[in-house]
Design a protein around this motif. Structure first.
Motif, PDB file in Angstrom:
ATOM      1  N   PRO A  67       0.835  -1.206   0.000  1.00  0.00           N
ATOM      2  CA  PRO A  67       0.000   0.000   0.000  1.00  0.00           C
ATOM      3  C   PRO A  67       0.871   1.258   0.000  1.00  0.00           C
ATOM      4  O   PRO A  67       1.950   1.258   0.591  1.00  0.00           O
ATOM      5  CB  PRO A  67      -0.789  -0.118   1.311  1.00  0.00           C
ATOM      6  CG  PRO A  67       0.013  -1.034   2.180  1.00  0.00           C
ATOM      7  CD  PRO A  67       0.756  -1.961   1.264  1.00  0.00           C
ATOM      8  N   LEU A  73       3.438   1.053   6.329  1.00  0.00           N
ATOM      9  CA  LEU A  73       4.035   1.088   7.667  1.00  0.00           C
ATOM     10  C   LEU A  73       5.130   2.149   7.780  1.00  0.00           C
ATOM     11  O   LEU A  73       5.337   2.712   8.858  1.00  0.00           O
ATOM     12  CB  LEU A  73       4.563  -0.303   8.037  1.00  0.00           C
ATOM     13  CG  LEU A  73       3.454  -1.347   8.255  1.00  0.00           C
ATOM     14  CD1 LEU A  73       4.032  -2.756   8.332  1.00  0.00           C
ATOM     15  CD2 LEU A  73       2.672  -1.052   9.532  1.00  0.00           C
ATOM     16  N   MET A 105       9.284 -12.217   6.707  1.00  0.00           N
ATOM     17  CA  MET A 105      10.647 -11.702   6.874  1.00  0.00           C
ATOM     18  C   MET A 105      10.640 -10.250   7.355  1.00  0.00           C
ATOM     19  O   MET A 105      11.660  -9.568   7.336  1.00  0.00           O
ATOM     20  CB  MET A 105      11.443 -11.854   5.577  1.00  0.00           C
ATOM     21  CG  MET A 105      11.591 -13.314   5.158  1.00  0.00           C
ATOM     22  SD  MET A 105      12.820 -13.562   3.895  1.00  0.00           S
ATOM     23  CE  MET A 105      14.347 -13.508   4.849  1.00  0.00           C
TER      24      MET A 105
END
Ligand SMILES: C[C@@](CO)(OP(=O)(O)O)[C@H](O)COP(=O)(O)OP(=O)(O)OC[C@H]1O[C@@H](n2ccc(N)nc2=O)[C@H](O)[C@@H]1O
Ligand SMILES: Nc1ncnc2c1ncn2[C@@H]1O[C@H](COP(=O)(O)OP(=O)(O)O)[C@@H](O)[C@H]1O
Length: 305
Positions: A67, A73, A105
């Motif tokens: 996104p 984030l 990961m």
């Protein structure tokens, strides 16, 4: 300062012991993180538009599944940092993605960590690492480790970190899968499987053989000690991972494990040459989308230019 570039590593979990579900929806963990040489790069620049706008662009093979709005984030982390600094600040963030998306990961956490380090520098805030780690823990449980790097035991949600000295470099092969697995779904499946089996979650404890293998730099012992309580859940949600793990074991890996919530599978090798051999065999077996080799431990998010 006009722009700052930060390089940030992926992680693999050497031990992921999942304890009881807490009232806040998180599980208490012993999470032995290990940072490996597979990196995202994030550049934060002074905003081209107004001084307060935050924009995100993502480049790389898997950019389409990341996104670019407020859900990113890195953007969340930059906004949290600005709020902590008590100022309304902007930046243009460019993420060059190499860490697999939703791959177990911690690529999103890595970008959040990179944004904290880059914007701290770009905005001249001068916050110490421990403050960035506190801000990061509210963005995601794995963000503090992406800032710290190396090898570390994470307790609580995974955010309470104790660094671990390792006696050498470890060589890894990662089998990247098509598509991702949702972290909350994998934790939910872990709870469901335990409930169906009538199992109570034990309080998580760090594995002594694993800690000894890390201190001694003993890859053979480490391979035998790798353990991931989320692996049965990841395999239940993505049964084909069983074939990927088998192919790595057949290729002579010292250890084979799902990385965190998956679906990336991690294989430990005895040397760089051995890793290249395992990687070649895995590629030939046709059990994954692609294969990469890496080594660890490596440092956490650092300014690269
Ligand atoms: C499983 C691990 C292993 O390192 O990472 P991934 O393999 O996904 O990268 C982590 O625990 C993921 O960390 P992270 O991806 O930062 O998760 P968060 O955003 O904090 O939480 C997402 C969701 O995962 C579940 N969660 C996470 C951490 C934790 N200790 N217990 C949980 O139950 C919760 O459902 C939470 O709402
Ligand atoms: N910068 C980012 N990079 C990757 N994923 C991101 C990012 N920002 C938000 N996300 C979202 O977070 C989810 C989990 O991403 P990621 O951290 O790569 O996986 P994992 O938790 O399995 O390691 C993705 O499905 C994606 O929608």
């Amino acid at each position: 300062m006009i722009e700052v570039t930060v390089r940030v590593p992926a992680k693999v979990n050497l031990q992921l012991a999942v304890g009881p579900l807490r009232d806040d929806g998180f599980h208490d963990l012993v999470n032995v993180f290990h940072a490996v040489s597979l990196f995202d790069e994030l550049t934060a620049s002074e905003p081209a538009a107004s001084a307060e706008t935050l924009t995100v662009r993502v480049e790389g093979e898997s950019a389409g599944s990341v996104p670019t709005g407020e859900d990113n984030l890195a953007s969340k982390a930059a906004r949290a940092l600005a709020a902590r600094a008590g100022a309304s600040r902007g930046a243009d963030l460019l993420i060059r993605k190499a860490i697999p998306v939703a791959g177990g990961m911690a690529g999103g956490s890595a970008d959040a960590a990179a944004a904290l380090v880059a914007c701290n520098e770009l905005w001249g805030l001068g916050l110490p690492l421990e403050n960035l780690m506190e801000i990061g823990a509210d963005i995601g449980s794995d963000v503090p480790f992406a800032l710290l790097g190396g090898t570390a035991v994470g307790r609580g949600k995974g955010e309470l970190l104790t660094p671990v000295e390792t006696g050498g470099t470890f060589h890894w092969v990662f089998a990247l899968a098509d598509g991702g697995l949702s972290t909350p779904k994998v934790y939910g499946e872990c709870d469901r499987l335990r409930e169906a089996a009538g199992e109570e979650a034990a309080w998580p404890i760090a594995s002594e053989p694993l800690m000894a293998a890390l201190h001694e730099g003993d890859a053979k012992a480490l391979g035998l000690a790798l353990v991931n309580d989320l692996q049965p859940a990841a395999l239940a949600l993505r049964p084909s991972l069983g074939r990927t793990l088998d192919a790595g074991r057949d290729a002579g890996a010292l250890g084979a494990i799902v990385s965190g919530s998956g679906p990336t599978c991690a294989f430990l090798a005895g040397s760089g040459t051995h890793a290249a051999e395992v990687a070649l065999a895995l590629t030939g077996a046709g059990v994954c989308r692609s294969v990469v080799t890496a080594s660890g431990p490596v440092p956490g998010a650092v300014v690269a230019g």
